[in-house]
Write an enzyme that holds these catalytic residues in place. Structure first.
Site, PDB file in Angstrom:
ATOM      1  N   PHE A   1      32.431 108.288   3.868  1.00 49.52           N
ATOM      2  CA  PHE A   1      32.552 107.019   3.143  1.00 49.52           C
ATOM      3  C   PHE A   1      31.766 107.023   1.836  1.00 49.52           C
ATOM      4  O   PHE A   1      32.347 106.990   0.734  1.00 49.52           O
ATOM      5  CB  PHE A   1      32.100 105.878   4.060  1.00 49.52           C
TER       6      PHE A   1
ATOM      7  N   LYS B   1      31.952 118.841   7.128  1.00 54.24           N
ATOM      8  CA  LYS B   1      32.427 119.388   8.404  1.00 54.24           C
ATOM      9  C   LYS B   1      33.750 118.787   8.823  1.00 54.24           C
ATOM     10  O   LYS B   1      34.456 119.333   9.676  1.00 54.24           O
ATOM     11  CB  LYS B   1      31.364 119.138   9.481  1.00 54.24           C
TER      12      LYS B   1
ATOM     13  N   ILE C   1      26.484 121.762   7.979  1.00 50.79           N
ATOM     14  CA  ILE C   1      25.161 121.886   7.362  1.00 50.79           C
ATOM     15  C   ILE C   1      24.146 122.513   8.312  1.00 50.79           C
ATOM     16  O   ILE C   1      23.051 122.873   7.871  1.00 50.79           O
ATOM     17  CB  ILE C   1      24.631 120.534   6.847  1.00 50.79           C
TER      18      ILE C   1
ATOM     19  N   THR D   1      18.360 105.719   4.778  1.00 51.36           N
ATOM     20  CA  THR D   1      18.718 104.354   5.145  1.00 51.36           C
ATOM     21  C   THR D   1      17.496 103.466   5.269  1.00 51.36           C
ATOM     22  O   THR D   1      16.394 103.957   5.586  1.00 51.36           O
ATOM     23  CB  THR D   1      19.472 104.364   6.493  1.00 51.36           C
ATOM     24  N   ASP D   2      17.688 102.173   5.089  1.00 51.87           N
ATOM     25  CA  ASP D   2      16.588 101.232   5.308  1.00 51.87           C
ATOM     26  C   ASP D   2      16.254 101.065   6.791  1.00 51.87           C
ATOM     27  O   ASP D   2      15.203 100.523   7.142  1.00 51.87           O
ATOM     28  CB  ASP D   2      16.910  99.873   4.680  1.00 51.87           C
ATOM     29  N   GLU D   3      17.123 101.551   7.663  1.00 54.49           N
ATOM     30  CA  GLU D   3      16.892 101.367   9.099  1.00 54.49           C
ATOM     31  C   GLU D   3      15.684 102.156   9.608  1.00 54.49           C
ATOM     32  O   GLU D   3      15.185 101.875  10.698  1.00 54.49           O
ATOM     33  CB  GLU D   3      18.146 101.734   9.890  1.00 54.49           C
TER      34      GLU D   3
ATOM     35  N   TYR E   1      19.874 106.725  16.004  1.00 51.46           N
ATOM     36  CA  TYR E   1      20.304 106.983  14.625  1.00 51.46           C
ATOM     37  C   TYR E   1      19.146 106.877  13.646  1.00 51.46           C
ATOM     38  O   TYR E   1      18.873 107.805  12.879  1.00 51.46           O
ATOM     39  CB  TYR E   1      21.413 106.011  14.215  1.00 51.46           C
TER      40      TYR E   1
ATOM     41  N   SER F   1      16.583 109.584  13.984  1.00 52.66           N
ATOM     42  CA  SER F   1      16.999 110.886  13.444  1.00 52.66           C
ATOM     43  C   SER F   1      16.930 110.899  11.918  1.00 52.66           C
ATOM     44  O   SER F   1      16.559 111.911  11.315  1.00 52.66           O
ATOM     45  CB  SER F   1      18.413 111.229  13.925  1.00 52.66           C
ATOM     46  N   LYS F   2      17.252 109.779  11.285  1.00 50.65           N
ATOM     47  CA  LYS F   2      17.126 109.708   9.828  1.00 50.65           C
ATOM     48  C   LYS F   2      15.663 109.691   9.402  1.00 50.65           C
ATOM     49  O   LYS F   2      15.292 110.284   8.378  1.00 50.65           O
ATOM     50  CB  LYS F   2      17.856 108.477   9.287  1.00 50.65           C
TER      51      LYS F   2
ATOM     52  N   ASN G   1      25.938  99.561   3.217  1.00 51.05           N
ATOM     53  CA  ASN G   1      26.995  99.742   2.229  1.00 51.05           C
ATOM     54  C   ASN G   1      28.317  99.169   2.739  1.00 51.05           C
ATOM     55  O   ASN G   1      28.576  99.128   3.942  1.00 51.05           O
ATOM     56  CB  ASN G   1      27.206 101.221   1.937  1.00 51.05           C
TER      57      ASN G   1
ATOM     58  N   LEU H   1      31.104  97.106  10.520  1.00 50.04           N
ATOM     59  CA  LEU H   1      31.443  95.694  10.666  1.00 50.04           C
ATOM     60  C   LEU H   1      32.599  95.245   9.766  1.00 50.04           C
ATOM     61  O   LEU H   1      33.598  94.692  10.248  1.00 50.04           O
ATOM     62  CB  LEU H   1      30.212  94.830  10.385  1.00 50.04           C
TER      63      LEU H   1
ATOM     64  N   ARG I   1      24.070  94.685  21.448  1.00 52.37           N
ATOM     65  CA  ARG I   1      23.809  96.077  21.789  1.00 52.37           C
ATOM     66  C   ARG I   1      22.310  96.273  22.023  1.00 52.37           C
ATOM     67  O   ARG I   1      21.487  95.506  21.499  1.00 52.37           O
ATOM     68  CB  ARG I   1      24.301  97.002  20.675  1.00 52.37           C
ATOM     69  N   PRO I   2      21.928  97.315  22.753  1.00 54.47           N
ATOM     70  CA  PRO I   2      20.504  97.559  23.019  1.00 54.47           C
ATOM     71  C   PRO I   2      19.729  97.842  21.731  1.00 54.47           C
ATOM     72  O   PRO I   2      20.203  98.564  20.842  1.00 54.47           O
ATOM     73  CB  PRO I   2      20.525  98.801  23.924  1.00 54.47           C
TER      74      PRO I   2
END
Length: 355
Positions: free
Chosen positions: A10, A32, A58, A132-134, A158, A161-162, A188, A198, A289-290
């Protein structure tokens, strides 16, 4: 030329298209082509000699180094990542493999390649890492937005890992001197986004007459960033970002998820009205979600102050462009909604009874 990873996804494909619309500098694009990577995003570049696509992983450091030595890019822009929180909950192993091990393999290849450069090629080289801001965790309603010095507190596989990949990039700058720049972006949206997120999910379901699933009470707050604005920020970070620095990239558009969905429904009611009333009637609340973070907010003042970047699109202008794009590209949406995607939707939502 520059070397881009994840350039069929994306954000990556938007970056490649925007780059080649503004520059004759070529791109080696390594992807990939997992479920979210789609060469149809880049169909307009078929036959364009400035774009060299290589299907690759990668995690394969040897192949990466061979490509770097063959094409001798002046920079690496690293988008490649598993990026969907729900998928990371169901299957975290792929996120560790790609986001952590893959970034490590890419850093090692980049370091080996950079160590072989001399003079201006060495000093001018950049490794731009897209994050990411997460990684910063969640905010309370009255907390100040995330800054580049906010402590990391990831809450999903997620984001963890980032966060790990961000720490590796930082370490390669401080330990080896690799000239890295990291950007941490907010949510984004825009063209070519895979319909698990979403906005495209709501668009696809709305037009198909299906429920619009909203987690919990829909009060989760996100900062929304139109993808072309993000691409412009990455270009500035590549052009003028200081090695070793982190830049938060946000849209200055905090909105509740339910308000985003209602805005989408309102626009669809105007531009694609249906018999039977508003699309908002399809809104369905499902169990949360959890570990769902409640609020993200990004302070993007550093990148504006140091690099002169700020978003052009407001949420109102960006979301209208996005809705129109999806209406104009229904064939693309249908093509990417493969059997594998439909199986994923069933897995994620089957046990969530709506109300």
């Amino acid at each position: 030329m520059i070397f881009v990873t994840g350039g069929a996804g994306f954000i990556g494909s938007n970056f490649v298209l925007d780059w080649l619309a503004q520059s004759d500098e070529g791109i080696v694009n390594v992807d990939k082509l997992t479920y979210a990577g789609n060469l149809d995003n880049l169909a307009s570049l078929r036959g364009d000699q400035r774009h060299r696509f290589v299907r690759g992983d990668i995690c394969d450091g040897g192949a990466l180094l061979a490509l770097l030595e063959q094409h001798r890019p002046r920079a690496i822009v690293h988008f490649a990542a598993e990026s969907h929180v729900d998928r990371s909950i169901h299957g975290p192993a792929e996120f560790i493999a790609t986001n952590v091990n893959g970034t490590f393999a890419l850093l090692e290849a980049a370091r080996a390649y950079w160590n072989g450069l001399t003079g201006e090629e060495e000093s001018g080289f950049r490794f731009v890492h897209i994050s990411t801001d997460e990684v910063y965790g969640t905010l309370g309603d009255n907390d100040a937005p995330f800054t580049e010095t906010t402590a990391y507190a990831p809450n999903s596989p997620y984001s963890a890992s980032k966060a790990a990949s961000d720490h590796l990039v930082r370490a390669y700058f401080h330990t080896y001197g690799l000239p890295t720049v990291t950007t941490n972006c907010s949510n984004n949206y825009g063209p070519w986004q895979f319909p698990e997120k979403l906005i495209p999910l709501v668009m696809a379901n709305a037009l198909a007459g299906k429920p619009l699933p909203i987690y919990g009470d829909g009060g989760q707050i996100r900062d929304w960033l139109y993808v072309s604005d993000h691409c412009a920020a990455v270009r500035r970070a590549l052009e003028a970002g200081r090695p070793g620095q982190v830049y938060n990239v946000g849209g200055w558009n905090e909105m509740k998820n339910i308000d985003v969905v209602r805005a989408l429904c309102d626009i669809l009611d105007q531009v694609a009205p249906k018999a039977g009333g508003s699309y908002a009637k399809q809104i369905t609340f499902v169990p949360d979600r959890p570990g769902h973070d409640r609020r993200y907010a990004v302070d993007a003042s550093k990148i504006e102050r140091e690099l002169g970047w700020k978003p052009i699109e407001t949420f109102e202008t960006g979301i209208r462009k996005t809705v129109q794009w999806y209406l104009d590209h229904q064939d693309w949406v249908a093509d990417v909604q493969s059997g594998a995607y439909l199986s994923w939707v069933e897995q994620n939502y089957a046990n969530r009874e709506g109300n």
